[in-house]
Design a protein around this motif. Sequence first.
Motif, PDB file in Angstrom:
ATOM      1  N   THR A 168       0.835  -1.198   0.000  1.00 24.38           N
ATOM      2  CA  THR A 168       0.000   0.000   0.000  1.00 24.38           C
ATOM      3  C   THR A 168       0.870   1.248   0.000  1.00 24.38           C
ATOM      4  OG1 THR A 168      -1.564  -1.249   1.307  1.00 24.38           O
ATOM      5  CG2 THR A 168      -1.886   1.130   1.247  1.00 24.38           C
ATOM      6  N   PHE A 169       0.585   2.163  -0.896  1.00 28.40           N
ATOM      7  CA  PHE A 169       1.293   3.440  -0.951  1.00 28.40           C
ATOM      8  C   PHE A 169       0.305   4.524  -0.520  1.00 28.40           C
ATOM      9  CE2 PHE A 169       3.179   0.496  -3.827  1.00 28.40           C
ATOM     10  CZ  PHE A 169       4.541   0.753  -3.813  1.00 28.40           C
ATOM     11  N   GLY A 170       0.817   5.544   0.198  1.00 28.56           N
ATOM     12  CA  GLY A 170      -0.027   6.716   0.474  1.00 28.56           C
ATOM     13  C   GLY A 170      -0.807   6.654   1.766  1.00 28.56           C
ATOM     14  N   ARG A 204       2.715 -15.169  -6.228  1.00 28.29           N
ATOM     15  CA  ARG A 204       2.296 -15.422  -7.617  1.00 28.29           C
ATOM     16  C   ARG A 204       1.466 -14.241  -8.132  1.00 28.29           C
ATOM     17  NH1 ARG A 204       0.347 -19.742 -10.246  1.00 28.29           N
ATOM     18  NH2 ARG A 204      -0.523 -18.109 -11.554  1.00 28.29           N
ATOM     19  N   VAL A 205       0.903 -13.476  -7.168  1.00 30.47           N
ATOM     20  CA  VAL A 205       0.103 -12.300  -7.535  1.00 30.47           C
ATOM     21  C   VAL A 205       0.670 -11.101  -6.782  1.00 30.47           C
ATOM     22  CG1 VAL A 205      -2.182 -11.231  -7.392  1.00 30.47           C
ATOM     23  CG2 VAL A 205      -1.992 -13.700  -7.795  1.00 30.47           C
ATOM     24  N   VAL A 206       1.031 -10.044  -7.503  1.00 29.31           N
ATOM     25  CA  VAL A 206       1.536  -8.834  -6.841  1.00 29.31           C
ATOM     26  C   VAL A 206       0.550  -7.694  -7.103  1.00 29.31           C
ATOM     27  CG1 VAL A 206       3.391  -7.121  -6.759  1.00 29.31           C
ATOM     28  CG2 VAL A 206       3.955  -9.543  -7.039  1.00 29.31           C
ATOM     29  N   LEU A 207       0.060  -7.075  -6.016  1.00 26.28           N
ATOM     30  CA  LEU A 207      -0.890  -5.969  -6.147  1.00 26.28           C
ATOM     31  C   LEU A 207      -0.292  -4.724  -5.508  1.00 26.28           C
ATOM     32  CD1 LEU A 207      -4.179  -7.832  -5.034  1.00 26.28           C
ATOM     33  CD2 LEU A 207      -3.393  -7.397  -7.380  1.00 26.28           C
ATOM     34  N   PHE A 208      -0.300  -3.597  -6.218  1.00 22.89           N
ATOM     35  CA  PHE A 208       0.136  -2.330  -5.645  1.00 22.89           C
ATOM     36  C   PHE A 208      -1.090  -1.437  -5.514  1.00 22.89           C
ATOM     37  CE2 PHE A 208       4.475  -2.974  -7.874  1.00 22.89           C
ATOM     38  CZ  PHE A 208       4.980  -3.643  -6.764  1.00 22.89           C
ATOM     39  N   ASN A 209      -1.399  -1.014  -4.283  1.00 18.78           N
ATOM     40  CA  ASN A 209      -2.500  -0.060  -4.088  1.00 18.78           C
ATOM     41  C   ASN A 209      -1.881   1.333  -4.034  1.00 18.78           C
ATOM     42  OD1 ASN A 209      -4.918   1.118  -3.653  1.00 18.78           O
ATOM     43  ND2 ASN A 209      -5.220   0.330  -1.578  1.00 18.78           N
ATOM     44  N   MET A 250      -3.606   5.679  -9.024  1.00 16.20           N
ATOM     45  CA  MET A 250      -2.832   5.697 -10.276  1.00 16.20           C
ATOM     46  C   MET A 250      -3.599   4.987 -11.379  1.00 16.20           C
ATOM     47  SD  MET A 250       1.152   4.995  -9.582  1.00 16.20           S
ATOM     48  CE  MET A 250       1.895   4.994 -11.210  1.00 16.20           C
ATOM     49  N   ALA A 251      -4.294   3.916 -11.004  1.00 20.44           N
ATOM     50  CA  ALA A 251      -5.085   3.171 -11.983  1.00 20.44           C
ATOM     51  C   ALA A 251      -6.149   4.096 -12.560  1.00 20.44           C
ATOM     52  CB  ALA A 251      -5.729   1.962 -11.327  1.00 20.44           C
ATOM     53  N   GLU A 252      -6.740   4.917 -11.696  1.00 25.00           N
ATOM     54  CA  GLU A 252      -7.804   5.815 -12.131  1.00 25.00           C
ATOM     55  C   GLU A 252      -7.248   6.940 -13.006  1.00 25.00           C
ATOM     56  OE1 GLU A 252     -10.976   5.185 -11.273  1.00 25.00           O
ATOM     57  OE2 GLU A 252     -11.645   6.874 -12.519  1.00 25.00           O
ATOM     58  N   ARG A 253      -6.106   7.490 -12.572  1.00 25.46           N
ATOM     59  CA  ARG A 253      -5.561   8.678 -13.231  1.00 25.46           C
ATOM     60  C   ARG A 253      -4.902   8.340 -14.570  1.00 25.46           C
ATOM     61  NH1 ARG A 253      -1.910  12.276 -13.716  1.00 25.46           N
ATOM     62  NH2 ARG A 253      -0.152  10.969 -13.146  1.00 25.46           N
ATOM     63  N   GLU A 254      -4.155   7.232 -14.583  1.00 27.21           N
ATOM     64  CA  GLU A 254      -3.379   6.908 -15.784  1.00 27.21           C
ATOM     65  C   GLU A 254      -4.196   6.085 -16.781  1.00 27.21           C
ATOM     66  OE1 GLU A 254      -0.043   7.487 -16.442  1.00 27.21           O
ATOM     67  OE2 GLU A 254       0.398   8.579 -14.590  1.00 27.21           O
ATOM     68  N   GLY A 255      -5.163   5.310 -16.292  1.00 26.05           N
ATOM     69  CA  GLY A 255      -5.983   4.499 -17.184  1.00 26.05           C
ATOM     70  C   GLY A 255      -5.165   3.482 -17.960  1.00 26.05           C
ATOM     71  N   ASP A 256      -5.701   3.076 -19.125  1.00 25.05           N
ATOM     72  CA  ASP A 256      -5.015   2.002 -19.853  1.00 25.05           C
ATOM     73  C   ASP A 256      -3.664   2.457 -20.419  1.00 25.05           C
ATOM     74  OD1 ASP A 256      -6.041   3.558 -21.836  1.00 25.05           O
ATOM     75  OD2 ASP A 256      -7.544   2.104 -22.501  1.00 25.05           O
ATOM     76  N   GLY A 257      -3.389   3.777 -20.379  1.00 27.45           N
ATOM     77  CA  GLY A 257      -2.063   4.271 -20.781  1.00 27.45           C
ATOM     78  C   GLY A 257      -0.985   3.630 -19.910  1.00 27.45           C
ATOM     79  N   LEU A 258      -1.341   3.341 -18.662  1.00 27.53           N
ATOM     80  CA  LEU A 258      -0.367   2.727 -17.744  1.00 27.53           C
ATOM     81  C   LEU A 258       0.018   1.338 -18.247  1.00 27.53           C
ATOM     82  CD1 LEU A 258      -0.515   2.937 -13.904  1.00 27.53           C
ATOM     83  CD2 LEU A 258      -0.086   0.735 -14.955  1.00 27.53           C
ATOM     84  N   VAL A 270       6.082   3.642  -7.607  1.00 24.48           N
ATOM     85  CA  VAL A 270       5.336   2.525  -8.212  1.00 24.48           C
ATOM     86  C   VAL A 270       5.904   2.194  -9.594  1.00 24.48           C
ATOM     87  CG1 VAL A 270       3.059   1.774  -9.013  1.00 24.48           C
ATOM     88  CG2 VAL A 270       3.270   3.047  -6.875  1.00 24.48           C
ATOM     89  N   TRP A 271       6.214   3.237 -10.386  1.00 31.34           N
ATOM     90  CA  TRP A 271       6.790   2.976 -11.715  1.00 31.34           C
ATOM     91  C   TRP A 271       8.059   2.140 -11.577  1.00 31.34           C
ATOM     92  CZ3 TRP A 271       3.781   3.374 -15.597  1.00 31.34           C
ATOM     93  CH2 TRP A 271       2.876   4.428 -15.746  1.00 31.34           C
ATOM     94  N   SER A 272       8.889   2.498 -10.591  1.00 33.40           N
ATOM     95  CA  SER A 272      10.154   1.775 -10.502  1.00 33.40           C
ATOM     96  C   SER A 272       9.933   0.332 -10.012  1.00 33.40           C
ATOM     97  CB  SER A 272      11.182   2.565  -9.671  1.00 33.40           C
ATOM     98  OG  SER A 272      11.218   2.121  -8.368  1.00 33.40           O
TER      99      SER A 272
END
Length: 589
Positions: free
Chosen positions: A9-11, A41-46, A83-91, A58-60
């Motif tokens: 979790t970030f933030g 096996r699953v990595v999630l970044f919030n 970040m998922a919301e702000r960057e969208g599929d561009g990420l 997160v980018w790094s």
Amino acid sequence: MPLDVYLETFGCQMNELDSELVSSQLRALGYRFTERIDDARVVLFNTCSVREHAEQKVWSRLGELAVRKVRQPELVVGVLGCMAEREGDGLMKRMPVVDILVGPAELDKLPALLDNAVRTRISLAIDAPAPPPPEVDSLPSFIKKSLVSAGQIALQGTSSRRSQTLAAAGDQLELLDLSRATSPDDHSGSAYVRITRGCNKFCTYCVVPFTRGAEIHRPPEHIVDECKRLADAGIIEVTLLGQTVNHYRFEHGAAVTVDGVTQPQKGRVYRTGEDFADAYAGERVTTFAGLLKRIHDEVPGIQRLRFVTSYPKSFGNDVLQVIRESPRICRYLHVPAQSGSDRMLKAMNRGYTVQEYLDFLARAREFLHQPEIGRPLTVAGDIIVGFPGETEEDHLATAELLRTARYKNCFIFKYSPRPGTTAYDKLADDVPEETKRRRNNELLKLQLEISTRVGEEFIGRTMQVFVQGVSKRDSKRRAAEAACGTGSPGVESWASRGVALSIEGRVAPSTPVSAAGVAELKTPSEDLPNEMGGLPTQLSGRTEGDLIVLFDAPAGRSPESLVGQIVPVWIESSKMLSLMGRLAISAGV
Ligand code: SAM
Ligand code: SF4
């Protein structure tokens, strides 16, 4: 076989709560959690988008995972939150390592997406046909969904999502909060409870109204029930969360119910403090004051009720009055000013002047600062330095505000231009980085002096302290001694447990408190040593005013037996942001 998930979790606290809800949901579906990213096996970044620095981290981390995925193609990577919301599929296009992208308003869809991503990754790894896209195709049209490439899927709310959701009167996200499961054996004694989501303020520097959407207020029954369930599981401290908690308001006459579930309600935009003077409109309206009173009166198991973050405007006396009358509501306010210059406040669209802010603090102190009965009010703030156009004069005005506000601590941030905000679009980021850094350091130094002086006012008093775990200093010491085997006999196993305690804060469920409000200390459940290398173990906790208190576990007591309890500590000194003390029972106070 259960899959191991690593969730980082970030933030902010809101993200910590989202992560807790997401893990509780995934655990119920059979996923296991690991603390080591390499085992997962699953990595999630919030993620958090409030400042650029948080996004860069997160980018790094994603860059590192891209290298790993070459040799481990079945690895599933998800980016959740702002970040998922702000960057969208561009990420996803920039970082093809990402399989799933879920904005904060769509977190309840994560299990379906994860299940599909896991199956897709396995099929890609063994060169079999990918499974069909998940049921997300049946999601309502107001959710923006993109299938970027095989197996990659992004879910974002659109800007109009909120109104459409409410028109459709079906807020699935509420079900995520409602589904929360807290095990009596697996918590830190403290929990967050959301009361509002999103924000309507549009401060010119801030991404939150864009990433988390418009202000939505949860039904008071849901909030009170959640607090009751937490108390039943042994939680003794609840922190209510919202971007502007004092704007909470639920109009019962306008409530909408879908499938037996009362739906959250859109917030309204307030003009003056007077709008808040109707707290006791009774059954018709629940205001923030009414909500605090209900939780305090109906859930006595919550010994500490706190809330963050308060907005300095539209904070009615009704709220202050309820806090004053309620012994279990903490006398602590986190109420950011952002700047001590009227010119900057206007450019930030904060909607108040420095004098109005200071008038609010004076009013709050008049109601709540009662050191003579052992109930002082402490206040924390946030400041942004180097906002576009900030001059030396503005900076000095902010330093003056810190002196007058006398915060117990203040978070000082360098302005970070965020794409999509008004400040980013309309104002040049014209304060050089070096100037931002200097102003930041000057204010930090000043605030440290103020914090030390505020802390000195507590010397010689006995404070009730919620013990959170082994102090950072001793956690590091224990880890180092355990690593090189220099601990005293029997200490090594405790050393590793000590680290776990302070990181995870797992504690025994309940803290009995006597009528006098003094903790009846639990009998140590295990015979663990209370010292290492001849020194006693240092514990860390917080007062009701959120002051950090460090004290040694007394001789003959296991430090573990104190964690998660509220104990009396006699304060001996104040150093920067911490108070140093002695357990009053052992000190004989
Ligand atoms: N809603 C809360 C309020 O307005 O008081 C604060 C929420 S915000 C997520 C937390 C803090 O981040 C803000 O109080 C502000 O000081 C800081 N912040 C927000 N946007 C920022 C930016 N673009 N650059 C630097 N700091 C920022
Ligand atoms: Fe951001 Fe302002 Fe809302 Fe706080 S009140 S979340 S700073 S827009």
